[in-house]
Design an enzyme around this catalytic site. Structure first.
Site, PDB file in Angstrom:
ATOM      1  N   HIS A 109      -8.274   1.632  -4.286  1.00  0.00           N
ATOM      2  CA  HIS A 109      -9.222   1.388  -3.191  1.00  0.00           C
ATOM      3  C   HIS A 109      -9.894   2.713  -2.821  1.00  0.00           C
ATOM      4  O   HIS A 109      -9.288   3.557  -2.170  1.00  0.00           O
ATOM      5  CB  HIS A 109      -8.427   0.800  -1.996  1.00  0.00           C
ATOM      6  CG  HIS A 109      -9.247   0.536  -0.774  1.00  0.00           C
ATOM      7  ND1 HIS A 109      -8.669   0.250   0.445  1.00  0.00           N
ATOM      8  CD2 HIS A 109     -10.589   0.494  -0.573  1.00  0.00           C
ATOM      9  CE1 HIS A 109      -9.616   0.052   1.345  1.00  0.00           C
ATOM     10  NE2 HIS A 109     -10.785   0.205   0.758  1.00  0.00           N
TER      11      HIS A 109
ATOM     12  N   GLY B  29       0.873  -2.177   4.092  1.00  0.00           N
ATOM     13  CA  GLY B  29       1.512  -0.870   3.964  1.00  0.00           C
ATOM     14  C   GLY B  29       2.746  -0.778   4.830  1.00  0.00           C
ATOM     15  O   GLY B  29       3.881  -0.902   4.356  1.00  0.00           O
TER      16      GLY B  29
ATOM     17  N   ASP C 201      -4.628   3.897  -1.903  1.00  0.00           N
ATOM     18  CA  ASP C 201      -5.698   4.243  -0.967  1.00  0.00           C
ATOM     19  C   ASP C 201      -6.200   5.659  -1.211  1.00  0.00           C
ATOM     20  O   ASP C 201      -5.504   6.633  -0.939  1.00  0.00           O
ATOM     21  CB  ASP C 201      -5.180   4.146   0.475  1.00  0.00           C
ATOM     22  CG  ASP C 201      -5.030   2.713   0.931  1.00  0.00           C
ATOM     23  OD1 ASP C 201      -5.981   1.935   0.736  1.00  0.00           O
ATOM     24  OD2 ASP C 201      -3.970   2.378   1.492  1.00  0.00           O
TER      25      ASP C 201
ATOM     26  N   ASP D 150      -7.050  -6.327   3.865  1.00  0.00           N
ATOM     27  CA  ASP D 150      -6.362  -5.039   3.954  1.00  0.00           C
ATOM     28  C   ASP D 150      -6.369  -4.487   5.376  1.00  0.00           C
ATOM     29  O   ASP D 150      -7.427  -4.185   5.930  1.00  0.00           O
ATOM     30  CB  ASP D 150      -7.097  -4.057   3.016  1.00  0.00           C
ATOM     31  CG  ASP D 150      -6.389  -2.722   2.872  1.00  0.00           C
ATOM     32  OD1 ASP D 150      -5.247  -2.600   3.360  1.00  0.00           O
ATOM     33  OD2 ASP D 150      -6.987  -1.812   2.259  1.00  0.00           O
ATOM     34  N   GLY D 151      -5.168  -4.356   5.949  1.00  0.00           N
ATOM     35  CA  GLY D 151      -5.027  -3.666   7.227  1.00  0.00           C
ATOM     36  C   GLY D 151      -4.416  -4.528   8.324  1.00  0.00           C
ATOM     37  O   GLY D 151      -4.910  -5.616   8.620  1.00  0.00           O
ATOM     38  N   GLY D 152      -3.304  -4.062   8.866  1.00  0.00           N
ATOM     39  CA  GLY D 152      -2.706  -4.735  10.020  1.00  0.00           C
ATOM     40  C   GLY D 152      -2.026  -6.054   9.722  1.00  0.00           C
ATOM     41  O   GLY D 152      -1.785  -6.840  10.637  1.00  0.00           O
TER      42      GLY D 152
ATOM     43  N   SER E  29       0.837  -1.200   0.000  1.00  0.00           N
ATOM     44  CA  SER E  29       0.000   0.000   0.000  1.00  0.00           C
ATOM     45  C   SER E  29       0.874   1.252   0.000  1.00  0.00           C
ATOM     46  O   SER E  29       1.656   1.478   0.933  1.00  0.00           O
ATOM     47  CB  SER E  29      -0.915  -0.006   1.228  1.00  0.00           C
ATOM     48  OG  SER E  29      -1.536   1.258   1.326  1.00  0.00           O
TER      49      SER E  29
ATOM     50  N   MET F 133      -8.665   8.475  -0.088  1.00  0.00           N
ATOM     51  CA  MET F 133      -9.490   8.894   1.054  1.00  0.00           C
ATOM     52  C   MET F 133      -9.960  10.333   0.847  1.00  0.00           C
ATOM     53  O   MET F 133      -9.184  11.169   0.376  1.00  0.00           O
ATOM     54  CB  MET F 133      -8.675   8.812   2.345  1.00  0.00           C
ATOM     55  CG  MET F 133      -8.065   7.439   2.592  1.00  0.00           C
ATOM     56  SD  MET F 133      -7.286   7.368   4.198  1.00  0.00           S
ATOM     57  CE  MET F 133      -6.504   5.750   4.111  1.00  0.00           C
TER      58      MET F 133
ATOM     59  N   MET G 127     -11.842  -5.431   4.785  1.00  0.00           N
ATOM     60  CA  MET G 127     -11.056  -4.560   5.669  1.00  0.00           C
ATOM     61  C   MET G 127     -10.843  -5.268   7.003  1.00  0.00           C
ATOM     62  O   MET G 127     -11.811  -5.691   7.643  1.00  0.00           O
ATOM     63  CB  MET G 127     -11.783  -3.236   5.928  1.00  0.00           C
ATOM     64  CG  MET G 127     -11.826  -2.250   4.770  1.00  0.00           C
ATOM     65  SD  MET G 127     -10.236  -1.743   4.086  1.00  0.00           S
ATOM     66  CE  MET G 127      -9.313  -1.216   5.523  1.00  0.00           C
TER      67      MET G 127
ATOM     68  N   HIS H 160      -1.195  -1.046  -4.307  1.00  0.00           N
ATOM     69  CA  HIS H 160      -2.476  -0.681  -3.693  1.00  0.00           C
ATOM     70  C   HIS H 160      -2.511   0.822  -3.444  1.00  0.00           C
ATOM     71  O   HIS H 160      -1.618   1.387  -2.804  1.00  0.00           O
ATOM     72  CB  HIS H 160      -2.627  -1.455  -2.384  1.00  0.00           C
ATOM     73  CG  HIS H 160      -3.942  -1.271  -1.708  1.00  0.00           C
ATOM     74  ND1 HIS H 160      -5.090  -1.929  -2.103  1.00  0.00           N
ATOM     75  CD2 HIS H 160      -4.298  -0.507  -0.645  1.00  0.00           C
ATOM     76  CE1 HIS H 160      -6.092  -1.575  -1.314  1.00  0.00           C
ATOM     77  NE2 HIS H 160      -5.642  -0.703  -0.424  1.00  0.00           N
TER      78      HIS H 160
ATOM     79  N   MET I 173     -11.966   4.894  -0.776  1.00  0.00           N
ATOM     80  CA  MET I 173     -12.628   5.091   0.524  1.00  0.00           C
ATOM     81  C   MET I 173     -13.260   6.476   0.486  1.00  0.00           C
ATOM     82  O   MET I 173     -12.809   7.414   1.154  1.00  0.00           O
ATOM     83  CB  MET I 173     -11.602   4.960   1.662  1.00  0.00           C
ATOM     84  CG  MET I 173     -11.171   3.517   1.895  1.00  0.00           C
ATOM     85  SD  MET I 173      -9.658   3.397   2.839  1.00  0.00           S
ATOM     86  CE  MET I 173      -8.469   3.605   1.516  1.00  0.00           C
TER      87      MET I 173
HETATM   88  C1  DX5 Z   1      -6.446   1.657   5.511  1.00  0.00           C
HETATM   89  C2  DX5 Z   1      -5.954   1.356   4.110  1.00  0.00           C
HETATM   90  C3  DX5 Z   1      -4.914   0.275   4.062  1.00  0.00           C
HETATM   91  C4  DX5 Z   1      -3.619   0.649   4.747  1.00  0.00           C
HETATM   92  C5  DX5 Z   1      -2.919  -0.597   5.223  1.00  0.00           C
HETATM   93  O1  DX5 Z   1      -7.532   2.503   5.448  1.00  0.00           O
HETATM   94  O2  DX5 Z   1      -7.036   0.948   3.297  1.00  0.00           O
HETATM   95  O3  DX5 Z   1      -4.668  -0.097   2.711  1.00  0.00           O
HETATM   96  O4  DX5 Z   1      -2.774   1.364   3.875  1.00  0.00           O
HETATM   97  O5  DX5 Z   1      -1.827  -0.231   6.013  1.00  0.00           O
HETATM   98  P1  DX5 Z   1      -1.180  -1.210   7.099  1.00  0.00           P
HETATM   99  O6  DX5 Z   1      -0.679  -2.419   6.372  1.00  0.00           O
HETATM  100  O7  DX5 Z   1      -0.102  -0.387   7.683  1.00  0.00           O
HETATM  101  O8  DX5 Z   1      -2.240  -1.564   8.098  1.00  0.00           O
HETATM  102 ZN    ZN Z   2      -6.552   0.039   1.307  1.00  0.00          ZN
END
Ligand code: DX5
Ligand code: ZN
Length: 215
Positions: A63, A194, A32, A172-174, A7, A34, A134, A30, A65
């Site tokens: 992605h 990310g 993001d 996606d995430g963590g 990401s 926002m 997510m 990826h 958001m």
């Molecule tokens: C969060 C994003 C993710 C984020 C993931 O809103 O959609 O794609 O970049 O980042 P990590 O891997 O650090 O959780």
């Molecule tokens: Zn994302």
């Protein structure tokens, strides 16, 4: 084979062209998006995506958001997206949006917040190329993986097995090296990460380690 999607959110924004070159062993990038409305954070838009398009051969996984995704599909397709994923919570017209993404020449994905039920996508599942689960609340990188998501991934995997067509599951995430195995075992096809990749000293090697962990 597991796909790895770093990401860009976790990269050094002052050196984006160089950053994307360090991860050319990934499967997709990826991106993001926002809007400060659907999520409490702002990132970048189609201008930045098109500026990056000739800096790498990686597929672009956009992605969204954002609220009102219907106002932006063609813009993100023209900017160079290969996949466009919108949030099911952000629209009342998911079926129509999927058709618009496909008509624009992209693969169509839908994303679900951690608290959103899989029931909400049951009807549209056969039309999708990708479901993005997510595993943190969207808006920020570097958050902690929500463990209940493993069961959600495996239930989605079961739903997809009953279909005639293949739908990829992205998570996606963590996701870090210490928990990537449980995500893959639950049924993920695409690992989005990310901070664990761009936040590491050597993003190229971090991707290799993710792949090894998935084997
Ligand atoms: C969060 C994003 C993710 C984020 C993931 O809103 O959609 O794609 O970049 O980042 P990590 O891997 O650090 O959780
Ligand atoms: Zn994302």
């Amino acid at each position: 084979m597991i796909k790895i999607a770093p990401s860009l959110l976790a990269s050094d924004f002052t050196r984006l062209a160089e950053e994307v070159k360090t991860i050319d062993n990934a499967d997709m990038l990826h991106l993001d998006i926002m809007d400060g409305h659907f999520v409490p954070n702002l990132t970048f838009g189609p201008g930045l995506i098109s500026a990056l398009r000739d800096k790498t051969d990686l597929a672009f996984d956009t992605h969204l958001m954002i609220s009102n995704p219907e106002d932006y599909i063609e813009k993100y397709a023209e900017a160079g997206s290969d996949y466009i994923t919108f949030h099911i919570e952000a629209t009342d017209h998911s079926h129509r949006l999927i058709q618009r993404i496909k008509n624009a020449g992209c693969k169509a994905g839908v994303s679900l917040n951690p608290g959103t039920s899989l029931k909400d996508i049951e009807i549209i599942l056969p039309d999708l190329d990708l479901v993005l689960i997510m595993s943190v609340n969207p808006g920020f990188g570097g958050q902690k993986y929500i463990p209940q998501i493993n069961e959600k991934i495996s239930r989605l995997n079961d739903m997809i097995l009953e279909l005639d067509n293949d739908v990829e599951i992205a998570v996606d995430g963590g996701i870090k090296l210490h928990n990537v195995n449980e995500v893959i075992n639950a049924g993920a096809d695409i690992i989005i990460a990310g901070s664990a990749i761009f936040g590491s000293e050597n993003p190229y090697k971090a991707i290799e380690k993710f792949r090894d962990a998935g084997e």
